[in-house]
Design a protein around this motif. Sequence first.
Motif, PDB file in Angstrom:
ATOM      1  N   ALA A  27     -63.799 -28.791 -44.893  1.00 27.19           N
ATOM      2  CA  ALA A  27     -63.184 -27.467 -44.789  1.00 27.19           C
ATOM      3  C   ALA A  27     -64.214 -26.344 -44.939  1.00 27.19           C
ATOM      4  O   ALA A  27     -64.039 -25.259 -44.382  1.00 27.19           O
ATOM      5  CB  ALA A  27     -62.091 -27.315 -45.846  1.00 27.19           C
ATOM      6  N   ALA A  28     -65.293 -26.607 -45.672  1.00 28.88           N
ATOM      7  CA  ALA A  28     -66.316 -25.582 -45.903  1.00 28.88           C
ATOM      8  C   ALA A  28     -67.318 -25.460 -44.760  1.00 28.88           C
ATOM      9  O   ALA A  28     -68.108 -24.516 -44.722  1.00 28.88           O
ATOM     10  CB  ALA A  28     -67.068 -25.888 -47.203  1.00 28.88           C
ATOM     11  N   MET A  29     -67.295 -26.388 -43.822  1.00 35.32           N
ATOM     12  CA  MET A  29     -68.247 -26.336 -42.711  1.00 35.32           C
ATOM     13  C   MET A  29     -67.966 -25.105 -41.858  1.00 35.32           C
ATOM     14  O   MET A  29     -66.829 -24.891 -41.439  1.00 35.32           O
ATOM     15  CB  MET A  29     -68.171 -27.614 -41.878  1.00 35.32           C
ATOM     16  CG  MET A  29     -68.697 -28.824 -42.610  1.00 35.32           C
ATOM     17  SD  MET A  29     -68.533 -30.369 -41.686  1.00 35.32           S
ATOM     18  CE  MET A  29     -69.612 -30.057 -40.298  1.00 35.32           C
ATOM     19  N   PRO A  30     -68.979 -24.296 -41.579  1.00 33.35           N
ATOM     20  CA  PRO A  30     -68.754 -23.034 -40.877  1.00 33.35           C
ATOM     21  C   PRO A  30     -68.470 -23.167 -39.380  1.00 33.35           C
ATOM     22  O   PRO A  30     -67.788 -22.323 -38.810  1.00 33.35           O
ATOM     23  CB  PRO A  30     -70.049 -22.255 -41.107  1.00 33.35           C
ATOM     24  CG  PRO A  30     -71.076 -23.287 -41.409  1.00 33.35           C
ATOM     25  CD  PRO A  30     -70.361 -24.441 -42.031  1.00 33.35           C
ATOM     26  N   ASP A  31     -68.951 -24.216 -38.745  1.00 32.01           N
ATOM     27  CA  ASP A  31     -68.807 -24.353 -37.297  1.00 32.01           C
ATOM     28  C   ASP A  31     -67.556 -25.169 -36.963  1.00 32.01           C
ATOM     29  O   ASP A  31     -67.467 -26.358 -37.293  1.00 32.01           O
ATOM     30  CB  ASP A  31     -70.061 -25.017 -36.715  1.00 32.01           C
ATOM     31  CG  ASP A  31     -70.082 -24.985 -35.204  1.00 32.01           C
ATOM     32  OD1 ASP A  31     -69.188 -25.596 -34.588  1.00 32.01           O
ATOM     33  OD2 ASP A  31     -70.996 -24.366 -34.637  1.00 32.01           O
ATOM     34  N   GLU A  32     -66.605 -24.554 -36.283  1.00 32.18           N
ATOM     35  CA  GLU A  32     -65.336 -25.199 -35.932  1.00 32.18           C
ATOM     36  C   GLU A  32     -65.544 -26.442 -35.057  1.00 32.18           C
ATOM     37  O   GLU A  32     -64.892 -27.460 -35.245  1.00 32.18           O
ATOM     38  CB  GLU A  32     -64.433 -24.192 -35.208  1.00 32.18           C
ATOM     39  CG  GLU A  32     -63.111 -24.758 -34.748  1.00 32.18           C
ATOM     40  CD  GLU A  32     -62.172 -25.098 -35.896  1.00 32.18           C
ATOM     41  OE1 GLU A  32     -61.387 -26.058 -35.740  1.00 32.18           O
ATOM     42  OE2 GLU A  32     -62.226 -24.423 -36.932  1.00 32.18           O
ATOM     43  N   GLU A  33     -66.463 -26.353 -34.111  1.00 30.19           N
ATOM     44  CA  GLU A  33     -66.720 -27.483 -33.219  1.00 30.19           C
ATOM     45  C   GLU A  33     -67.262 -28.681 -33.991  1.00 30.19           C
ATOM     46  O   GLU A  33     -66.864 -29.820 -33.764  1.00 30.19           O
ATOM     47  CB  GLU A  33     -67.707 -27.055 -32.131  1.00 30.19           C
ATOM     48  CG  GLU A  33     -67.730 -27.963 -30.936  1.00 30.19           C
ATOM     49  CD  GLU A  33     -68.459 -27.315 -29.784  1.00 30.19           C
ATOM     50  OE1 GLU A  33     -69.699 -27.162 -29.885  1.00 30.19           O
ATOM     51  OE2 GLU A  33     -67.797 -26.941 -28.799  1.00 30.19           O
ATOM     52  N   HIS A  34     -68.163 -28.423 -34.931  1.00 30.66           N
ATOM     53  CA  HIS A  34     -68.730 -29.500 -35.748  1.00 30.66           C
ATOM     54  C   HIS A  34     -67.658 -30.110 -36.650  1.00 30.66           C
ATOM     55  O   HIS A  34     -67.604 -31.330 -36.834  1.00 30.66           O
ATOM     56  CB  HIS A  34     -69.900 -28.985 -36.584  1.00 30.66           C
ATOM     57  CG  HIS A  34     -71.071 -28.581 -35.746  1.00 30.66           C
ATOM     58  ND1 HIS A  34     -72.113 -27.826 -36.224  1.00 30.66           N
ATOM     59  CD2 HIS A  34     -71.372 -28.829 -34.436  1.00 30.66           C
ATOM     60  CE1 HIS A  34     -72.998 -27.631 -35.274  1.00 30.66           C
ATOM     61  NE2 HIS A  34     -72.565 -28.224 -34.177  1.00 30.66           N
ATOM     62  N   ARG A  35     -66.812 -29.263 -37.196  1.00 28.41           N
ATOM     63  CA  ARG A  35     -65.695 -29.741 -38.023  1.00 28.41           C
ATOM     64  C   ARG A  35     -64.781 -30.657 -37.197  1.00 28.41           C
ATOM     65  O   ARG A  35     -64.362 -31.714 -37.657  1.00 28.41           O
ATOM     66  CB  ARG A  35     -64.896 -28.539 -38.555  1.00 28.41           C
ATOM     67  CG  ARG A  35     -64.655 -28.575 -40.014  1.00 28.41           C
ATOM     68  CD  ARG A  35     -63.831 -27.459 -40.590  1.00 28.41           C
ATOM     69  NE  ARG A  35     -63.321 -26.418 -39.749  1.00 28.41           N
ATOM     70  CZ  ARG A  35     -63.839 -25.200 -39.652  1.00 28.41           C
ATOM     71  NH1 ARG A  35     -64.891 -24.857 -40.356  1.00 28.41           N
ATOM     72  NH2 ARG A  35     -63.289 -24.300 -38.861  1.00 28.41           N
ATOM     73  N   THR A  36     -64.497 -30.254 -35.973  1.00 27.49           N
ATOM     74  CA  THR A  36     -63.630 -31.038 -35.094  1.00 27.49           C
ATOM     75  C   THR A  36     -64.259 -32.388 -34.771  1.00 27.49           C
ATOM     76  O   THR A  36     -63.576 -33.420 -34.787  1.00 27.49           O
ATOM     77  CB  THR A  36     -63.334 -30.258 -33.796  1.00 27.49           C
ATOM     78  OG1 THR A  36     -62.722 -29.015 -34.144  1.00 27.49           O
ATOM     79  CG2 THR A  36     -62.427 -31.038 -32.866  1.00 27.49           C
ATOM     80  N   ILE A  37     -65.540 -32.407 -34.484  1.00 25.79           N
ATOM     81  CA  ILE A  37     -66.232 -33.667 -34.178  1.00 25.79           C
ATOM     82  C   ILE A  37     -66.106 -34.628 -35.353  1.00 25.79           C
ATOM     83  O   ILE A  37     -65.751 -35.797 -35.177  1.00 25.79           O
ATOM     84  CB  ILE A  37     -67.715 -33.419 -33.824  1.00 25.79           C
ATOM     85  CG1 ILE A  37     -67.834 -32.736 -32.463  1.00 25.79           C
ATOM     86  CG2 ILE A  37     -68.503 -34.721 -33.846  1.00 25.79           C
ATOM     87  CD1 ILE A  37     -69.230 -32.260 -32.117  1.00 25.79           C
ATOM     88  N   LEU A  38     -66.384 -34.152 -36.560  1.00 28.57           N
ATOM     89  CA  LEU A  38     -66.307 -35.041 -37.723  1.00 28.57           C
ATOM     90  C   LEU A  38     -64.874 -35.454 -38.026  1.00 28.57           C
ATOM     91  O   LEU A  38     -64.609 -36.611 -38.365  1.00 28.57           O
ATOM     92  CB  LEU A  38     -66.941 -34.383 -38.953  1.00 28.57           C
ATOM     93  CG  LEU A  38     -68.451 -34.147 -38.885  1.00 28.57           C
ATOM     94  CD1 LEU A  38     -68.966 -33.620 -40.214  1.00 28.57           C
ATOM     95  CD2 LEU A  38     -69.206 -35.398 -38.480  1.00 28.57           C
ATOM     96  N   LYS A  39     -63.947 -34.514 -37.887  1.00 23.09           N
ATOM     97  CA  LYS A  39     -62.545 -34.828 -38.166  1.00 23.09           C
ATOM     98  C   LYS A  39     -62.040 -35.923 -37.223  1.00 23.09           C
ATOM     99  O   LYS A  39     -61.409 -36.890 -37.652  1.00 23.09           O
ATOM    100  CB  LYS A  39     -61.687 -33.573 -38.028  1.00 23.09           C
ATOM    101  CG  LYS A  39     -60.259 -33.765 -38.453  1.00 23.09           C
ATOM    102  CD  LYS A  39     -59.501 -32.470 -38.358  1.00 23.09           C
ATOM    103  CE  LYS A  39     -58.846 -32.207 -39.683  1.00 23.09           C
ATOM    104  NZ  LYS A  39     -58.183 -30.933 -39.761  1.00 23.09           N
ATOM    105  N   LEU A  40     -62.341 -35.798 -35.935  1.00 22.65           N
ATOM    106  CA  LEU A  40     -61.889 -36.796 -34.964  1.00 22.65           C
ATOM    107  C   LEU A  40     -62.641 -38.118 -35.096  1.00 22.65           C
ATOM    108  O   LEU A  40     -62.097 -39.178 -34.787  1.00 22.65           O
ATOM    109  CB  LEU A  40     -62.030 -36.248 -33.543  1.00 22.65           C
ATOM    110  CG  LEU A  40     -61.144 -35.051 -33.198  1.00 22.65           C
ATOM    111  CD1 LEU A  40     -61.485 -34.509 -31.818  1.00 22.65           C
ATOM    112  CD2 LEU A  40     -59.667 -35.415 -33.293  1.00 22.65           C
ATOM    113  N   SER A  41     -63.881 -38.062 -35.562  1.00 26.36           N
ATOM    114  CA  SER A  41     -64.685 -39.283 -35.690  1.00 26.36           C
ATOM    115  C   SER A  41     -64.362 -40.079 -36.949  1.00 26.36           C
ATOM    116  O   SER A  41     -64.399 -41.314 -36.920  1.00 26.36           O
ATOM    117  CB  SER A  41     -66.175 -38.940 -35.707  1.00 26.36           C
ATOM    118  OG  SER A  41     -66.566 -38.348 -34.502  1.00 26.36           O
ATOM    119  N   TYR A  42     -64.073 -39.397 -38.066  1.00 25.56           N
ATOM    120  CA  TYR A  42     -63.984 -40.095 -39.343  1.00 25.56           C
ATOM    121  C   TYR A  42     -62.706 -39.847 -40.143  1.00 25.56           C
ATOM    122  O   TYR A  42     -62.350 -40.664 -40.982  1.00 25.56           O
ATOM    123  CB  TYR A  42     -65.171 -39.705 -40.237  1.00 25.56           C
ATOM    124  CG  TYR A  42     -66.498 -39.929 -39.584  1.00 25.56           C
ATOM    125  CD1 TYR A  42     -67.028 -41.211 -39.472  1.00 25.56           C
ATOM    126  CD2 TYR A  42     -67.228 -38.877 -39.055  1.00 25.56           C
ATOM    127  CE1 TYR A  42     -68.239 -41.435 -38.863  1.00 25.56           C
ATOM    128  CE2 TYR A  42     -68.451 -39.083 -38.447  1.00 25.56           C
ATOM    129  CZ  TYR A  42     -68.956 -40.358 -38.351  1.00 25.56           C
ATOM    130  OH  TYR A  42     -70.156 -40.572 -37.745  1.00 25.56           O
TER     131      TYR A  42
END
Length: 177
Positions: A109-124
């Motif tokens: 939730a603290a990650m500033p980049d939405e795209e990076h957050r989405t990549i990790l959320k969908l991956s893990y």
Amino acid sequence: MGIVPCRGVFVSRRRKGNMDVVKINTLHNMIDMKKTAANAEELLLDYRHRYALTKRNLFALRSPQLDGMPHGNDPHGLEDRIARVMDKDMAINGLDSATYVKQCDEVLAAMPDEEHRTILKLSYFIPVPITNEMIMNRLNMGSSAYYRHRRIALVEFAELWPPAPLELLVYRSEKGE
């Protein structure tokens, strides 16, 4: 000669012939991206299992129910089983599953980049894993762009992860460059 720290910036001075050569490195430039991303990925690969364990523990602690049937006479049997599971849980990376899941969720939730957050959320983080190709399609990214952003996202996660009890960041040594 050597490294001189100055508010997060390191100045490396070397003598080359009769001239001083100065190289400026920030802390971010000193991170070994490949090894740090591998550490973060290894930590995150356990997320689905640890999340399931937190849910399992909700169902494990129940009040005793009387059914009129005789049972064994071990008054501490359930406590012993729970203690064994918790010991195994803590041995993995120093965090029990509930703390691990909470910490992962907070860092994501603290990650500033939405795209990076989405990549990790969908991956893990989602309960049913999806393929890298499906994530690439969803984000309209080509293969090389996706894997570059994924590595950056893993490093970003590692930078936000608290260093205790497990440090994810790996720094390059000056001699390795």
